[in-house]
Enzyme design. Structure first.
Site, PDB file in Angstrom:
ATOM      1  N   ASP A  86       0.831  -1.204   0.000  1.00 46.87           N
ATOM      2  CA  ASP A  86       0.000   0.000   0.000  1.00 46.87           C
ATOM      3  C   ASP A  86       0.861   1.247   0.000  1.00 46.87           C
ATOM      4  O   ASP A  86       1.886   1.309   0.694  1.00 46.87           O
ATOM      5  CB  ASP A  86      -0.840   0.032   1.284  1.00 46.87           C
ATOM      6  CG  ASP A  86      -2.309  -0.157   1.017  1.00 46.87           C
ATOM      7  OD1 ASP A  86      -2.740   0.024  -0.136  1.00 46.87           O
ATOM      8  OD2 ASP A  86      -3.029  -0.500   1.969  1.00 46.87           O
ATOM      9  N   LYS A 115      -0.401  -0.452  -4.333  1.00 42.52           N
ATOM     10  CA  LYS A 115      -1.832  -0.136  -4.357  1.00 42.52           C
ATOM     11  C   LYS A 115      -2.019   1.288  -3.849  1.00 42.52           C
ATOM     12  O   LYS A 115      -1.348   1.700  -2.907  1.00 42.52           O
ATOM     13  CB  LYS A 115      -2.618  -1.108  -3.471  1.00 42.52           C
ATOM     14  CG  LYS A 115      -4.088  -0.728  -3.294  1.00 42.52           C
ATOM     15  CD  LYS A 115      -4.912  -1.832  -2.680  1.00 42.52           C
ATOM     16  CE  LYS A 115      -4.943  -1.855  -1.177  1.00 42.52           C
ATOM     17  NZ  LYS A 115      -5.417  -0.616  -0.534  1.00 42.52           N
ATOM     18  N   GLU A 184     -14.102  -1.585  -1.911  1.00 41.97           N
ATOM     19  CA  GLU A 184     -14.339  -1.750  -0.469  1.00 41.97           C
ATOM     20  C   GLU A 184     -15.680  -1.159  -0.054  1.00 41.97           C
ATOM     21  O   GLU A 184     -15.998  -0.010  -0.395  1.00 41.97           O
ATOM     22  CB  GLU A 184     -13.203  -1.092   0.332  1.00 41.97           C
ATOM     23  CG  GLU A 184     -13.418  -1.226   1.844  1.00 41.97           C
ATOM     24  CD  GLU A 184     -12.202  -0.910   2.696  1.00 41.97           C
ATOM     25  OE1 GLU A 184     -11.116  -0.655   2.139  1.00 41.97           O
ATOM     26  OE2 GLU A 184     -12.352  -0.932   3.928  1.00 41.97           O
TER      27      GLU A 184
HETATM   28  O1  KIV Z   1      -4.880  -1.615   4.114  1.00 45.23           O
HETATM   29  C1  KIV Z   1      -5.591  -2.598   3.861  1.00 45.23           C
HETATM   30  O2  KIV Z   1      -5.546  -3.633   4.530  1.00 45.23           O
HETATM   31  C2  KIV Z   1      -6.499  -2.511   2.720  1.00 45.23           C
HETATM   32  C3  KIV Z   1      -7.535  -3.570   2.592  1.00 45.23           C
HETATM   33  C4  KIV Z   1      -8.633  -3.275   3.516  1.00 45.23           C
HETATM   34  C5  KIV Z   1      -7.984  -3.732   1.203  1.00 45.23           C
HETATM   35  O3  KIV Z   1      -6.411  -1.595   1.958  1.00 45.23           O
END
Ligand code: KIV
Length: 281
Positions: A86, A115, A184
């Site tokens: 992320d 992501k 989500e």
């Molecule tokens: O940070 C995370 O775990 C997420 C998921 C909820 C998709 O973005």
């Protein structure tokens, strides 16, 4: 069968073959090793680590350093699983250069893809990353980094106009080159429509069964995080309870002297012990 790391291209292939993609989060070596031994195709080193690993109230305090720190052990623990990292809050909002440079840091730390949250507004950053050869996963619907703006952790896309905006965001992200999109907390009907209209796979969390894959935060699904439990989480274990049971048993055994037992002790050879005792006398 020997597990092999799935590539972003193969994620698209899964959708074409109607094979659902399985993704969970992980933030440390031991958990990543367990996921690596499962059939789960993707690990997300999510910024949810801010809440479940670091104890923050939200994902906003998570930094690039936190992400890189947690990515390392996951990469070492899961060599056969695709790892998506992320991009944390404000690590991609200050312009394309900042986004590209931070995505590069995560890729150099071993991620297979990054992501980021947001729709059409994020497309210039997505395109720059794709141009640089970095696979990108989108994330729309409830985007926790913008929870303050959304009035909290609320289901998104409930009205026809809000649903339409989410569909448009999904199409803009696909057009920009993402290889998959996390959806989500949106109504399952909307998730179905988005999934049908996109070529790239959707990965749902709180988005119903018609997405092309599913993702859960591992602490939620294993019952290892109690602060709150969203409606969409299914608990597959109750690790929190099991850990507390084990700790209570250990505490009792140490207090009463029944741990450690003979089987946990190292022995001296008898003649060495005798010599020691003689020397001490
Ligand atoms: O940070 C995370 O775990 C997420 C998921 C909820 C998709 O973005």
């Amino acid at each position: 069968m020997q597990k092999r790391k799935m590539t972003p291209l193969e994620a698209g292939e899964c959708k074409r073959r109607r094979k659902r993609i399985r993704m969970v989060t992980a933030y440390d070596y031991a958990t990543a090793s367990s996921v690596n031994r499962s059939e789960i195709e993707i690990i997300l080193v999510g910024d949810s680590l801010g809440m479940v690993m670091l104890g923050y109230e939200s994902t906003l305090p998570v930094t690039m350093d936190d992400m890189v720190y947690h990515l390392g052990p996951v990469v070492r623990g899961a060599p056969d699983t695709m790892i998506v990292a992320d991009m944390p809050f404000l690590s991609y909002h200050l312009g394309v250069e900042q986004a590209l440079s931070n995505a590069g840091i995560l890729m150099r730390a071993g991620a297979d893809a990054v992501k980021l949250e947001g729709g059409a507004a994020r497309c210039p950053a997505v395109r720059a990353m794709i141009d640089a050869g970095i696979p990108v996963m989108g994330h729309i619907g409830l985007t926790p980094q913008s929870a303050a703006q959304m009035g909290g952790f609320k289901v998104q896309g409930k009205s026809a106009s809000a649903a339409r905006r989410i569909l448009e965001d999904a199409m803009a992200l696909e057009e920009s080159g993402v290889f998959a999109i996390v959806l989500e907390a949106v109504p399952h009907e909307l998730a179905r429509i988005v999934s049908e209209r996109l070529i790239v796979p959707t990965i749902g969390i709180g988005a119903g069964p018609d997405c092309d894959g599913q993702v859960l935060v591992i602490h939620d699904m294993l019952g290892w995080f109690d602060r709150f439990q969203p409606k969409f989480v299914k608990r597959y274990a109750n690790l929190g309870r099991e850990i507390e049971r084990a700790l209570a048993e250990y505490a009792r055994e140490v207090a009463e002297g029944s741990f450690p037992g003979a089987e946990h002790c190292f022995n001296m050879k008898e003649d060495e012990l005798e010599r020691l005792v003689e020397e001490l006398e």
